[in-house]
Design an enzyme around this catalytic site. Structure first.
Site, PDB file in Angstrom:
ATOM      1  N   ASP A 280      -4.823   3.849  -8.721  1.00  0.00           N
ATOM      2  CA  ASP A 280      -3.697   2.982  -9.068  1.00  0.00           C
ATOM      3  C   ASP A 280      -3.775   1.651  -8.327  1.00  0.00           C
ATOM      4  O   ASP A 280      -3.837   1.613  -7.097  1.00  0.00           O
ATOM      5  CB  ASP A 280      -2.378   3.681  -8.723  1.00  0.00           C
ATOM      6  CG  ASP A 280      -2.171   4.940  -9.537  1.00  0.00           C
ATOM      7  OD1 ASP A 280      -1.654   4.830 -10.660  1.00  0.00           O
ATOM      8  OD2 ASP A 280      -2.548   6.023  -9.059  1.00  0.00           O
TER       9      ASP A 280
ATOM     10  N   ASP B  81      -6.663  -0.780  -2.777  1.00  0.00           N
ATOM     11  CA  ASP B  81      -5.733  -1.906  -2.841  1.00  0.00           C
ATOM     12  C   ASP B  81      -4.537  -1.815  -1.904  1.00  0.00           C
ATOM     13  O   ASP B  81      -3.907  -2.826  -1.595  1.00  0.00           O
ATOM     14  CB  ASP B  81      -5.194  -2.060  -4.270  1.00  0.00           C
ATOM     15  CG  ASP B  81      -4.175  -0.988  -4.621  1.00  0.00           C
ATOM     16  OD1 ASP B  81      -4.517   0.213  -4.509  1.00  0.00           O
ATOM     17  OD2 ASP B  81      -3.049  -1.337  -4.985  1.00  0.00           O
TER      18      ASP B  81
ATOM     19  N   ASP C 255     -10.395   4.029  -5.331  1.00  0.00           N
ATOM     20  CA  ASP C 255      -8.976   4.309  -5.506  1.00  0.00           C
ATOM     21  C   ASP C 255      -8.635   4.122  -6.992  1.00  0.00           C
ATOM     22  O   ASP C 255      -9.386   3.470  -7.729  1.00  0.00           O
ATOM     23  CB  ASP C 255      -8.169   3.351  -4.619  1.00  0.00           C
ATOM     24  CG  ASP C 255      -6.681   3.458  -4.853  1.00  0.00           C
ATOM     25  OD1 ASP C 255      -6.153   4.579  -4.770  1.00  0.00           O
ATOM     26  OD2 ASP C 255      -6.039   2.421  -5.148  1.00  0.00           O
TER      27      ASP C 255
END
Length: 251
Positions: free
Chosen positions: A19, A197, A17
């Site tokens: 961001d 996240d 991922d």
């Protein structure tokens, strides 16, 4: 664990991922930046995995390329809506028709509720960021809920994230994109290692055992993950150690 993975890196696929995982979150989506050394680490990981490194993001492929320019990487973009198998291949649209224009217009108007609400049109989804207007969280949620109540058959779902509500069409997600990616070369037959996240990454956490892979979360210990990192800089440092196979193997 990094030493063991480094020894078998040639059998792995690295899925990341962006961001909040690779890059630190910024006040606005356009303010994120790629720290020195990260692109080189990703390029080296790609070399050591024979190209089986991919970015997995809610951002569009075009947006991903702008962030990492001039470098370009394989990617799953738009929460699984589009995919690129290699740095020099054409994008492959997979599962997502465009969002209805009138619905998108109504959702976009929510940004007028308060200064500081930022609208991000990702093509296959629409994001309402309120990091600069945290007081507006409830009002945004209520406005989205009102639209959904008025249009109960609209094929959309709401993805709450870190100071953001993202609205996308149903029928595709990151997990679907990752499954499709792992069926294709050069990813097929490899052990996926995924790091994410946010709530939108949880669908990928869930499928890692099915694919014989490992998942790691950032900022929190998500259910079912093999481990977690406190923040993106820890992820970047771990990847840098991973790519240095000889040093990592001695840990």
């Amino acid at each position: 664990m990094v030493g063991e993975l480094a020894q078998h890196l040639g059998e792995c696929a690295i899925l990341l991922d962006i961001d909040g995982t690779l890059l630190d979150l910024a006040p606005t989506p356009r303010e994120v930046w790629v720290p020195p050394g990260l692109a080189n680490t990703l390029i080296r990981l790609s070399d050591k995995t024979s190209g089986a490194l991919a970015l997995v993001s809610g951002r569009s492929l075009n947006d991903i390329d702008l962030i990492f320019a001039p470098d370009q990487f394989p990617a799953v973009g738009g929460h699984g809506a589009e995919m690129r198998l290699s740095s020099d291949s054409e994008a492959v649209a997979t599962h997502a028709p465009p969002m209805d224009k009138e619905l998108k217009r109504r959702l976009a108007a929510i940004a007028r509720l308060s200064p500081g609400i930022l609208l991000e049109d990702k093509g296959y989804s629409l994001a309402l960021h309120y990091r600069l207007a945290p007081h507006a969280e409830k009002a945004i949620y209520e406005a989205i809920s009102l639209i959904r109540n008025e249009l109960p058959h609209a094929p959309i779902e709401v993805l709450p994230g870190k100071c953001v509500f993202e609205i996308k069409q149903v029928g595709f997600d990151k997990a679907m994109g990752v499954r499709e990616l792992m069926r294709r070369e050069p990813f097929r037959g490899r052990r996926p290692i995924f790091i994410g996240d946010d709530v939108t990454d949880e669908s990928v956490f869930v499928i890692m055992p099915d694919l014989g892979g490992l998942a790691f979360s950032v900022g929190r210990r998500a259910e079912g993950v093999a481990g977690h990192f406190d923040e993106p800089r820890d992820v970047r440092a771990w990847l840098a150690r991973l790519v240095d196979g000889e040093a990592a193997a001695r840990e």
